[in-house]
Design a protein around this motif. Structure first.
Motif, PDB file in Angstrom:
ATOM      1  N   MET A 118      -0.973   2.239  -3.564  1.00 27.15           N
ATOM      2  CA  MET A 118      -0.730   1.393  -4.741  1.00 27.15           C
ATOM      3  C   MET A 118      -0.157   0.032  -4.320  1.00 27.15           C
ATOM      4  N   THR A 119      -0.734  -1.053  -4.814  1.00 31.93           N
ATOM      5  CA  THR A 119      -0.184  -2.372  -4.478  1.00 31.93           C
ATOM      6  C   THR A 119       1.112  -2.594  -5.282  1.00 31.93           C
ATOM      7  N   PHE A 120       1.856  -3.634  -4.891  1.00 29.06           N
ATOM      8  CA  PHE A 120       3.048  -3.976  -5.668  1.00 29.06           C
ATOM      9  C   PHE A 120       2.689  -4.206  -7.130  1.00 29.06           C
ATOM     10  N   ARG A 121       1.593  -4.981  -7.344  1.00 25.33           N
ATOM     11  CA  ARG A 121       1.236  -5.312  -8.724  1.00 25.33           C
ATOM     12  C   ARG A 121       0.946  -4.058  -9.535  1.00 25.33           C
ATOM     13  N   GLU A 122       0.261  -3.094  -8.926  1.00 25.76           N
ATOM     14  CA  GLU A 122      -0.041  -1.852  -9.647  1.00 25.76           C
ATOM     15  C   GLU A 122       1.242  -1.088  -9.997  1.00 25.76           C
ATOM     16  N   THR A 123       2.171  -1.064  -9.056  1.00 28.25           N
ATOM     17  CA  THR A 123       3.447  -0.384  -9.326  1.00 28.25           C
ATOM     18  C   THR A 123       4.177  -1.071 -10.479  1.00 28.25           C
ATOM     19  N   LEU A 124       4.215  -2.405 -10.448  1.00 32.18           N
ATOM     20  CA  LEU A 124       4.897  -3.174 -11.502  1.00 32.18           C
ATOM     21  C   LEU A 124       4.226  -2.940 -12.861  1.00 32.18           C
ATOM     22  N   GLN A 125       2.889  -2.951 -12.856  1.00 31.77           N
ATOM     23  CA  GLN A 125       2.138  -2.722 -14.088  1.00 31.77           C
ATOM     24  C   GLN A 125       2.435  -1.337 -14.667  1.00 31.77           C
TER      25      GLN A 125
END
Lengths: 120, 120
Positions: free
Chosen positions: B1-8
């Motif tokens: 999971m990318t950072f953006r996916e985790t944040l989303q």
């Protein structure tokens, strides 16, 4: 009830309570109650966090997200809870790291209206 | 999971979630996820709170109460949650005033270890 009695009531009714101070954003306290066995210099803690709060107030003014109501900061060894009382004063509560955070928040919220009355 | 996916995943799984940013204490973001209908300028919010966090870190260093873990600030219209990821980076989550504060805290706590892994 005097300020000191209210502060004492809060500190003694929350698990892990260390001390509470009612204080101006200029770092000058009105009154305080600190447990005899407090592991920290509570005055220093409160004065240093007053500086943080001034920065928080400045930020909130820039962002225009309304008045500050509550702040909490958790470190490895303490939990700090702050609640705005008036535009000039706040109440500061220090807990052990394992202290009852939810109960602390509840007690501050409950007692702030009587403090506001007294400061009018 | 990318950072953006985790944040989303965090923002979309907490009631009242507006946006989340992973950011350095110097105010420079690594990544962010902001809801399309965010009522605030989230970048500005995050950068201004980074300044507050620097002040908090300075205070905690003076007081020697251990590393910062978590901070929350509630105003009339927002709730801000911050959790330290490493010594240099933190995650910042903005919620509506009526957002689910407890759920937000839980999701940050849950996801910080994977972010720490990725930053190593």
């Amino acid at each position: 009830m005097t300020f000191r009695e209210t502060l004492q009531c809060i500190v003694e009714n929350v698990e892990g309570g260390i001390g509470a101070v009612i204080m101006g954003y200029d770092g000058i306290p009105i009154d305080e109650y600190i447990r005899g066995d407090a592991p920290y210099d509570m005055q220093l803690l409160a004065v240093e966090y007053a500086t943080v709060l001034k920065e928080v107030k400045r930020t909130i003014d820039i962002l225009k997200t309304g008045e500050m109501e509550e702040m909490s900061i958790t470190t490895e060894r303490t939990r700090i809870l702050v609640r705005a009382v008036t535009e000039d004063f706040f109440i500061f509560l220090a807990l052990d790291r394992q202290g009852n955070y939810g109960k602390g928040r509840y007690l501050l919220k409950r007692d702030v209206p009587k403090m506001q009355e007294s400061l009018r």
